[in-house]
Design a protein around this motif. Structure first.
Motif, short mmCIF file in Angstrom:
data_model
loop_
_atom_site.label_atom_id
_atom_site.label_comp_id
_atom_site.label_asym_id
_atom_site.label_seq_id
_atom_site.Cartn_x
_atom_site.Cartn_y
_atom_site.Cartn_z
N ALA A 73 0.83 -1.21 0.00
CA ALA A 73 0.00 0.00 0.00
C ALA A 73 0.87 1.26 0.00
O ALA A 73 0.58 2.21 -0.73
CB ALA A 73 -0.94 0.00 1.20
N SER A 74 1.91 1.26 0.80
CA SER A 74 2.77 2.44 0.87
C SER A 74 3.56 2.62 -0.43
O SER A 74 3.79 3.75 -0.87
CB SER A 74 3.70 2.40 2.08
N TRP A 75 3.94 1.53 -1.07
CA TRP A 75 4.62 1.62 -2.37
C TRP A 75 3.68 2.21 -3.42
O TRP A 75 4.07 3.08 -4.20
CB TRP A 75 5.12 0.24 -2.80
N MET A 76 2.42 1.74 -3.43
CA MET A 76 1.44 2.28 -4.38
C MET A 76 1.22 3.78 -4.11
O MET A 76 1.13 4.57 -5.05
CB MET A 76 0.10 1.55 -4.28
N ALA A 77 1.14 4.16 -2.85
CA ALA A 77 0.98 5.58 -2.50
C ALA A 77 2.16 6.38 -3.02
O ALA A 77 2.00 7.47 -3.60
CB ALA A 77 0.84 5.74 -0.98
N SER A 78 3.36 5.85 -2.84
CA SER A 78 4.57 6.52 -3.31
C SER A 78 4.55 6.68 -4.83
O SER A 78 4.92 7.74 -5.37
CB SER A 78 5.79 5.71 -2.88
N GLU A 79 4.13 5.66 -5.54
CA GLU A 79 4.05 5.73 -7.01
C GLU A 79 3.06 6.81 -7.45
O GLU A 79 3.34 7.57 -8.38
CB GLU A 79 3.63 4.37 -7.58
N LEU A 80 1.91 6.88 -6.79
CA LEU A 80 0.92 7.89 -7.14
C LEU A 80 1.43 9.29 -6.84
O LEU A 80 1.25 10.22 -7.65
CB LEU A 80 -0.40 7.62 -6.42
N LEU A 81 2.08 9.46 -5.70
CA LEU A 81 2.62 10.78 -5.35
C LEU A 81 3.76 11.18 -6.28
O LEU A 81 3.91 12.36 -6.62
CB LEU A 81 3.09 10.78 -3.90
N SER A 82 4.55 10.22 -6.74
CA SER A 82 5.63 10.51 -7.68
C SER A 82 5.08 11.02 -9.01
O SER A 82 5.64 11.90 -9.64
CB SER A 82 6.48 9.27 -7.97
N THR A 83 3.97 10.44 -9.43
CA THR A 83 3.39 10.79 -10.72
C THR A 83 2.55 12.06 -10.66
O THR A 83 2.69 12.93 -11.51
CB THR A 83 2.52 9.62 -11.24
N PHE A 84 1.68 12.16 -9.65
CA PHE A 84 0.72 13.26 -9.62
C PHE A 84 1.12 14.40 -8.68
O PHE A 84 0.59 15.50 -8.81
CB PHE A 84 -0.66 12.72 -9.24
N GLY A 85 2.04 14.14 -7.76
CA GLY A 85 2.56 15.18 -6.88
C GLY A 85 1.50 16.04 -6.22
O GLY A 85 0.52 15.53 -5.67
N THR A 86 1.66 17.35 -6.34
CA THR A 86 0.77 18.28 -5.66
C THR A 86 -0.60 18.41 -6.34
O THR A 86 -1.47 19.11 -5.82
CB THR A 86 1.41 19.68 -5.56
N GLU A 87 -0.81 17.73 -7.46
CA GLU A 87 -2.14 17.70 -8.07
C GLU A 87 -3.12 16.95 -7.18
O GLU A 87 -4.33 17.18 -7.24
CB GLU A 87 -2.09 17.04 -9.44
#
Length: 99
Positions: free
Chosen positions: A20-34
């Protein structure tokens, strides 16, 4: 919170916190502050679900297992940012987790 909120509910009994934390990291890497927020919610009973503003993007039981990073990013994009280009993750035949 300005952008959409992503909630990842994971099973603590199954020890899926790392996934779950890896998936969260991937999403934050891609979408960032969006994104307005990415929240991890502990659950039980084999749950692994990703919701965007309450709308299901992925459900392990419904969708059969776990998504790869590119698939999850596409589903989140489709709900939160329709029409946004994800680069090589959008190209046919690409199944890379490195987007």
């Amino acid at each position: 919170m300005s952008g959409p909120a992503v909630t990842i509910t994971y099973c603590t009994q199954c020890h899926w916190l790392l996934r779950a934390s890896w998936m969260a990291s991937e999403l934050l890497s891609t979408f960032g502050t969006e994104l307005g927020a990415v929240t991890l919610v502990p659950g039980t009973g084999g749950v692994f679900r990703v919701d965007v503003d309450g709308e299901p993007a992925w459900n392990r039981k419904r969708d059969g297992g776990f998504p790869d990073a590119a698939t999850l990013k596409k589903r989140v994009r489709d709900l939160a940012f329709p029409g946004r280009d994800l680069g090589h993750a959008d190209r046919d035949g690409e199944a890379s987790d490195q987007t």
